[in-house]
Each structure stands twice: as structure tokens, then as C-alpha cells.
Write an enzyme that holds these catalytic residues in place. Structure first.
Site, short mmCIF file in Angstrom:
data_model
loop_
_atom_site.label_atom_id
_atom_site.label_comp_id
_atom_site.label_asym_id
_atom_site.label_seq_id
_atom_site.Cartn_x
_atom_site.Cartn_y
_atom_site.Cartn_z
N ASP A 422 69.23 6.56 50.06
CA ASP A 422 68.10 7.36 50.56
C ASP A 422 68.41 8.83 50.36
O ASP A 422 69.52 9.21 49.99
CB ASP A 422 67.92 7.02 52.06
N GLU A 425 66.70 12.81 46.46
CA GLU A 425 65.87 13.62 45.55
C GLU A 425 66.61 14.85 44.99
O GLU A 425 66.18 15.29 43.91
CB GLU A 425 64.60 14.09 46.28
N ASP A 571 58.65 6.93 53.09
CA ASP A 571 58.32 7.09 54.51
C ASP A 571 56.81 7.09 54.72
O ASP A 571 56.19 8.14 54.96
CB ASP A 571 58.94 8.38 55.05
#
Length: 881
Positions: A422, A425, A571
Site C-alpha cells: 500500500d 504511489e 480507498d
């Protein structure tokens, strides 16, 4: 995971595009020294006039390379003559062989105009791509290219986004710049970059255009003042590296794309089971209680997950010694494994700058990102001040392997079965410029306070170990380097893409960071950070267990990610709009981006779900390939057993999913071998039916099953579209003759979902479901035959050991039904004790001539069922008359 901390940062408005039309002011290029070969064309491109230097310096000398790579694929590359400009490294996305095609045999043709240079890609007499509408711009920090499109085009792709599946065509901009995007808002850039679009032209076929470029970009789709449709690329750098591919159908085009970016990775059988997670499980006791409660509710649970709660102060490669002590966590994992269940945890890329093994080892090996003055680059995420691994560092794989080998050691550590990555990015809570990550972390309570310690579980869990019971006491640029031009503004480029977070470096890694190894800039490679972490993590998992297929689920992706990992859609929030859009997202990733292991957080991640929404979502989620219930710490708990209707819905959903699991496994395997998509929009199977082109609320689960979910609250009906074909209701067997119109399906209980079998299909199903996939594989098979309009049907079944990367033997069966006879043939290498115990033939108005205990006729379902005992050891044939 919830990104509420982002609200504490100052808001930065989205960047505004330049106001002038650069393409009309810039001179373009002229082509000279043109050389044509059997399967290629090369040329020099020279600036055709005075430089305009609008968003950087115009490069005077470019090269053109055209390759007819296959009969269906054309490669067109425009790059700088000195090859200094950054190009996506082959280590990230290996290039396909470009020498097998022929210009004479190709379905695609390349035409050009020399001065000013422009080009067209044609299929027959039809123009697919035409750059004659504006001059090519190739500057140090800005590239621009425009192509004309037909009126009202059917365009798809350009992910990741939550906009419509069929893209808007007026005043629409898709920005590709990976970012942490809580609530996955529409019309913004999200977690991944997939710069490929598909143009479906009905009976004339489908083609795709893939731009191999990882720089930030805006892709604009709009009309000129006189109404001409166009698509325009505006990138912050890199080169124009295009792959054009064509197919008679959308499915064919997707297959061709897979040949460019890589076939998806095969997943283990168990990964298609049901998964449960929550951000906010306070300790190992609560995790155990969730496992226990699923068992008591008789809802099959295949895999239990733990979010960052298990970590010591949110630091990766650590355990909270009081809430998730190693000994107790190992007991839990052993319990799961003894009951044929699995365990997965999260790992983030950012490593806490503190005294811990991950940080100390990383500093010793020098594998973290550094600023240009050689100091450690720091951000702020969940554990507070953090360092970031440099995935380009030559020693990064060894570092990552070592951390996994130690922390996830089967004998001494946490023996996980899969991995969740997670925040890659990469996310950074500290806004740009993050000059004081220590102060930001302190002011924002990072890491957050842990919940109070519980010495033991507050309630008994029969069957769990004693510890789970209540206690009695309670490099720089050089010519040919392809690493990027010097003297660029890597923080504030002249052209600003519409990044929802504002400046390029805001809430992420600074874009002026130079990576170790070849010396790539984060400015150019930002969109690759997540996919490089994915590759390194897959390798590390495989290093732990070289023989088995590693499951890695990631948030951030780039083109080709499916060859390594699966993806969850980030999310989302507990709203009907996110329930609906998950269908379009799933279809784009699975069918168009070749990332078939895909799903959203069932019942929603953020906010509070409702009983009705969660019940509906349980039914829909069972038709994702990746099926997981997950939500965040501030929301109400939403495990399926918490409401009676949701529990009933989940049991029904998983029952059907598990009985279909081998059908899923077979179709998924086919995609990993050929690129043929498993999850598909309706127009993939009915490419000439215009009514399917924008349908994004129904989908095909493989070629045989049409899913038509209820998509609004307080509704018990759905207007479902049925093409000109025959379908059979999954539950009743009733035939429905589609006429290319909507049909209202009513009285749909909140625990149900409309499912129809497409005529012409043979579906292998397990005779009954089970609590785990291990037990499921012991159940026998049944075949459901749904004759098509011509009275025939076909299907397939693939079996292997379910886990190994290298299969010693496989079972690959083909079923055909014609004129009352069922034939089974194929490859019978894999041995199994299960048999085909029954065959059901739908669409029958009278019983078969067979009688007695062998055959039975159900007049209500209009189906004949024949009991069989077919071994899966060789060819066979059955007379169903």
C-alpha cells in the site's frame, strides 16, 4: 487505508493549463533521410522553423522508427537523436520482439507527410490515428501530439479513474500521475497509470493505442470550434513510443495488448476464496475472534488479513510486542493453516527513521532515496519520519529479500501466505516542501496512539489455543543514456498537468530526487514507483517460497502490472455510487489493462455502510476476481456476520462463487496463457450491438455468465439489457430469449443477484460448496449445458495442483454438446479422484428418453439431469437423448 491526515495539510488547487494553443504556434518537424525496409521505416525529423519554446526548449533533431511487429501490431517511436531523453527502462517493462511482421501483410498501414511531418495509421481504408491536425511538439519538458477521431467515438481505458467506462468526448481530461486518492473521486488522477485507450468501431473492429511513457501527462478528449473530434497527448517529458494494435473484436484487441505489456500472472486456487480485513483490529485476540465468528456464522473464510495495526508504532518489519506479540501471532497463523486457511499482512514502502532492523539495514546498504546533496530524503507517513527505498538501487532486491526472509520466516517469524502493499504511489503526508518532517510528524501525532492493551481475549473461542481464551486474571545525463535531459526544472515544470494534489511533489516523493544506478529522476519515474515495488515484492515472496505462486495485491500500478501482481481499487467509500463504479473499474483493469486479479473493498472502506448496501455488495463482490471485505478504523465494523441479511447474502454469494470456482480458475488461467479476458464488458461479447457500448452496470463473468446487479438502494428490480441471444436464469433455469432490449427483472431480494447463463455454454461446477477451497477441491463436478440458438454448447475445465509455479501435470478438458450428445476430450495429465457426477441439460420441454434412476426431468426448471460417474482420466461421451 484511510488518508484523513491529508486534511491537515494546506490545500493546493489543481494546476491550470496554459491558455494558448501551442500546436498552432510551433513549427513542427520535417522528415528527411527516409529509409523503408520490409518491415520498418526510419527517418530523421528536423525542426521545421523557429523554435517556439513554450514549455521548454524545442529539440531540433529527432528520430522516427516504425516497425511492423506483427500482422496486427505496429510500433511508432519518435525520440531525440542523441537518445538523452528519458525512456521507460526495459528492466521495468521489457520490450517485445519487433522483427516478425511485414508491411505487406500487416492489417495496419503507416502513412506519413514529410513537411510538416505528420502520420496516419490505417486499417484497410479506415484511418485510425491521424496527427495532421496540429504540429508535433517535442520540447525538453513538454510533448504534444493530437490525433483526429471519428464523430462520437467509443473510447475506453486511460486508467486509473472512476469515470464512465465509455469515456466522455467533450472537454474531458485524463491526468496520469499516481497519487494517494482517498474516496477515489471522479475526474481526478488516482493510484495508477495505464496510458492505453481502445477505440471500438462496431462491426469495423477495435484497435488500441498504447503510449509507453511514464511521465506525468494530460490526455485531452474534446472537439475543435468547428466540431472535429480529437484526442491530444500533453506529457511532461519522455518520448512518443506508440504501440498500435488491432482486432476484429474488443477481445482480440485486448489479447494483442497483453502481448505488448506481458501476460498476467497465474494465481493460486485459494486466492479466489473470500478474504476478510479491517484497518483497526486492535490486537491478535480480535483477529482471532473474527475468524471464530465467521466459522460460527457458517460463512466460509479463506484468508484473514491484518492492516498496519500489527506493527510496532506503524513501522514495517516490526510487531507490536503487546498487541501482536510474535508467539501469539504465530499461534494464530498455525491455527489458520491447520484449518486450511491463510494469513496476509500489509507492508508499506516507507521505512521509519528510527532504531529498527529495516531502517538500520537500509542505511548500512545505502538503499534509501537521497537528496541531490547526498543526505537522506525524508517524508512523513504513518510511523512518522520515514525513508523511502530506491527501487532502482542495484542492491534493492537483496535488501528486500533479506527483510522478507527474516520477518516472514516460516519457522521464526510471521508465516504469511500472501502480501498486501500500500501507499506506494508513493504517499507522503507532509506537503511540499516538506522541510521539517520531524515537526510535521510531531504536530500530527504520527505515529498515532495505539489502543489500550488487553492481557487476554475477553470471550472464549472454542477450538483456539489457550492463549486466545479469557485469562483468569483477565547517474548524470550523457549521450545515449536515455536517463533524461540536463537543466530541467524537475519541481515546477513550465507545463503543469491537472494533478489533483497540486504541484508534482505535493504529498509524494520530491520529483527532483535522482535515483541510484542509472541516475533516473523521480520526475520521470514517479509513476513507476508502485509497480517497481510490486516486482521487488513478488521476487521477495518467491525467494521465500520458490515453488509456489506468490499473491501480491498492490494499490499503485503501471502498464504491465498484471504480470506480477493483483490490484485492489483503493480507498473507496460506503456509497452506492462507489458500489456502481466498481463494476466499470473492475472491467477496465481486467479486460483492458490486463490486471485480472481485481476487486474493490466490499461494503466500502470509508464511512459507515448500511445493511442493505453491504448485503448487495456481498453479492456483487462475489463476482470480482479478488473478493475482500475491508474497511477503516473510524467506520462501524462490517464483517458479513454482523447483520442477519448480510450473513445470508454472503452465504449465498460464496456458495455460488465456490461452486463456480473451477470455472473461474479455468478462465483466469486462459487469460494468463493467451490474454483472453475473463471479466468482460457486454460489448466484448456483442461487439456489433450498439446498445452494449456504454453498458457499465452489467458484465460477463467469463463468456458464459451474465451478471445484472441491482445498483440502487431501496430497489428490488433492475432493467437489464439482453442482446439478441438466448439466456437461462441461474436460479430457475428458465429460458429468456433476448431481443436487444431491456427486460425488467423484479422481486429481487436483497440477498439475491440476477445471474443468467449465456446460451451455447457448458459450465463445470462443484456439486456443493465448502468452508475452504481445500475442502472444495474434494467435491465432485456437475456440468450445466445451456444450448445456444443453434442447439449446441461448449465449455472447458482446467485443473492443476492449485499452487505450484511449475506444474508437473495438468488437466485440460473441452466439452462439446451437439445433437443430444456430450463429448469430453482433452489433456488428462493431472490426476484427481473427483468425478463428474451429474449432467444437467437446460431448455428441455420434455423428459429424456432415459428413465429410472439415471435421468430426471424438472418441469419447473425445464431441465433434464442425468446422473453419471465420469472419471477425469480419459475421453468420454454421453447420450443425453
Amino acid at each position: 487505508m484511510l488518508r484523513s491526515l491529508l486534511l491537515l495539510a494546506p490545500l493546493v488547487g489543481a494546476a491550470v493549463l496554459g491558455v494558448r494553443d501551442n500546436s498552432q504556434e510551433c513549427p513542427g518537424y520535417k522528415a528527411t533521410n527516409i529509409r523503408e525496409g520490409r518491415n520498418s521505416l526510419t527517418a530523421d525529423l528536423t525542426l521545421a522553423g523557429t523554435p517556439c519554446n513554450t514549455y521548454g526548449t524545442d529539440l531540433k533533431n529527432l528520430k522516427l522508427l516504425v516497425e511492423y511487429q506483427t500482422d496486427k501490431r505496429l510500433h511508432v517511436k519518435i525520440y531525440d537523436a542523441d537518445e538523452e531523453v528519458y525512456q521507460v527502462p526495459e528492466s521495468v517493462l521489457p520490450r517485445v520482439d519487433g522483427k516478425g511482421g511485414s508491411g505487406k501483410k500487416s492489417a495496419l498501414k503507416f502513412d506519413y507527410q514529410a513537411n510538416p511531418f505528420s502520420f496516419k495509421v490505417k486499417r484497410g481504408g479506415e484511418v485510425l490515428f491521424d496527427t495532421s491536425g496540429s504540429n508535433l511538439i517535442f520540447q525538453s519538458q513538454y510533448l504534444n501530439l493530437r490525433t483526429w477521431l471519428p464523430e462520437d467515438p467509443n473510447l475506453y481505458g486511460l486508467g486509473e479513474h472512476t469515470d464512465s467506462l465509455r469515456l466522455e468526448t467533450t472537454n474531458y481530461t485524463r491526468t496520469l500521475w499516481n497519487r494517494d486518492a482517498y474516496a477515489i473521486p471522479e475526474k481526478t488522477n488516482l493510484y495508477g497509470t495505464h496510458p492505453v485507450y481502445y477505440d471500438h468501431r462496431g462491426q469495423d473492429g477495435t484497435h488500441g493505442v498504447f503510449l509507453l511513457n511514464s511521465n506525468g501527462m494530460d490526455i485531452k478528449i474534446d472537439k475543435t470550434e468547428d466540431g472535429k473530434q480529437y484526442l491530444e497527448y500533453n506529457t511532461l517529458g519522455g518520448v512518443f513510443d506508440f504501440y498500435f494494435f488491432t482486432g476484429a473484436t474488443p477481445k482480440d484487441a485486448s489479447i494483442e495488448y497483453a502481448k505488448v505489456v506481458g501476460l498476467p500472472a497465474m494465481q493460486s486456487y485459494w486466492t479466489f476464496g473470500f478474504h476478510q480485513c479491517r484497518y483497526g483490529y486492535r490486537d491478535v485476540f480480535e483477529v482471532a475472534e473474527v475468524v471464530y465468528n465467521y466459522t460460527q456464522a457458517k460463512i466460509p473464510l479463506e484468508t484473514m488479513w491484518t492492516d498496519i495495526d500489527y506493527m510496532d508504532r506503524r513501522r514495517v518489519f516490526t510487531l507490536d510486542p503487546e498487541r501482536f506479540p510474535l508467539e501469539k501471532l504465530r499461534e494464530l497463523v498455525t491455527y489458520l493453516h491447520n484449518h486450511n486457511q491463510r494469513y496476509i499482512v500489509m507492508v508499506d514502502p516507507a521505512v521509519s527513521v528510527s532504531d529498527n532492523v529495516g531502517y538500520n539495514d537500509g542505511m548500512e546498504q545505502g538503499i534509501f532515496l537521497q537528496t541531490q546533496n547526498g543526505s537522506l530524503y525524508k517524508g512523513a507517513v504513518w510511523p512518522g519520519v520515514t525513508a523511502y527505498p530506491d527501487w532502482f538501487h542495484p542492491d534493492i532486491q537483496k535488501y528486500w529479500n533479506d527483510q522478507f526472509a527474516k520477518f516472514f520466516d516460516r519457522k521464526t517469524g510471521v508465516d504469511i501466505d500472501g502480501l498486501w502493499i500500500d501507499m506506494n504511489e508513493a504517499a507522503n503526508f507532509c506537503p511540499y516542501p516538506c522541510s521539517d518532517p520531524e515537526g510535521y510528524s510531531r504536530d500530527n501525532d504520527l505515529p498515532p496512539a495505539a489502543p489500550p492493551v488487553r492481557p487476554s481475549n475477553p470471550r472464549p473461542l472454542p477450538g483456539f489455543p489457550g492463549d486466545f481464551q479469557p485469562s483468569s486474571s483477565s547517474k548524470r545525463s550523457t549521450k545515449g543514456s536515455k536517463v533524461g535531459l540536463p537543466n530541467r526544472d524537475l519541481i515546477n515544470p513550465p507545463y503543469m498537468i491537472r494533478n489533483e494534489a497540486g504541484s508534482l511533489s505535493n504529498k509524494t516523493i520530491n520529483t527532483d530526487i535522482i535515483h541510484a544506478g542509472e541516475g533516473y529522476a523521480e520526475y520521470d519515474t514517479h509513476n513507476l514507483y508502485g509497480t517497481m515495488m510490486s516486482s521487488a515484492s513478488r521476487n521477495a515472496m518467491q525467494h521465500r517460497r520458490p515453488e509456489v505462486r506468490p499473491l501480491v495485491i498492490t494499490r499503485s500500478t503501471y502498464a504491465g502490472a498484471g504480470a506480477h501482481v493483483g490490484h485492489w481499487l483503493g480507498d473507496n467509500i460506503s456509497e452506492w455510487s462507489k458500489y456502481r463504479v466498481s463494476i466499470a473499474q473492475m472491467l477496465a483493469f481486467a479486460s483492458m489493462f490486463q490486471v485480472p486479479m481485481i476487486g474493490s473493498d466490499v461494503c466500502g472502506f470509508g464511512g459507515n455502510t448500511t445493511e442493505e448496501l453491504c448485503a448487495r455488495w456481498a453479492r456483487l463482490g462475489a463476482f470480482y476476481t479478488f473478493f475482500r471485505n475491508h474497511n477503516e478504523i473510524t467506520g462501524i465494523p462490517q464483517e458479513f456476520y454482523r447483520w442477519p441479511t448480510v450473513a445470508e447474502s454472503a452465504r449465498k454469494a460464496i456458495d455460488i462463487r465456490y461452486r463456480l470456482l473451477d470455472y473461474i480458475y479455468t478462465a483466469f488461467h486462459r487469460q494468463t496463457q493467451t490474454g483472453e479476458p475473463f471479466l468482460q464488458p457486454m460489448f466484448y461479447l456483442y461487439p456489433k450491438d450498439k446498445n452494449t457500448f456504454s453498458n457499465q452496470l452489467q458484465f460477463f463473468y467469463g463468456d458464459a455468465i451474465l451478471v445484472s446487479p441491482v445498483t440502487d438502494g431501496s430497489q428490488t428490480s433492475v432493467d437489464a439489457y439482453f442482446p439478441d441471444d438466448i439466456f437461462y436464469d441461474w436460479h430457475t433455469g428458465a429460458a429468456l430469449r433476448g431481443r436487444g432490449a431491456n427486460v425488467t427483472l423484479g422481486n429481487i431480494d436483497v440477498t439475491e443477484i440476477p445471474i443468467h447463463i449465456r446460451g451455447g455454454s457448458i459450465i463445470p461446477i462443484r456439486s456443493e460448496s465448502a468452508m475452504t477451497t481445500t475442502e472444495l477441491r474434494k467435491k465432485g463436478f456437475e456440468l450445466i449445458i445451456a444450448p445456444g440458438l443453434d442447439g449446441t454448447a461448449s465449455g472447458s475445465l482446467y485443473l492443476d495442483d492449485g499452487d505450484s509455479i511449475e506444474q508437473r501435470a495438468t488437466l485440460e478438458l473441452e466439452f462439446t454438446y451437439r445433437k443430444g450428445r456430450l463429448r469430453v476430450k482433452g489433456k488428462f495429465g493431472f490426476r484427481t479422484d473427483v468425478k463428474i457426477n451429474a449432467v444437467t441439460l437446460l431448455g428441455q420441454s420434455a423428459p429424456a428418453s432415459k428413465s429410472g434412476s439415471v435421468a430426471s426431468f424438472d418441469s419447473g426448471r425445464q431441465a433434464v439431469t442425468i446422473k453419471t460417474s465420469l472419471d477425469l482420466t480419459g475421453p468420454s461421451e454421453i447420450d443425453l437423448n
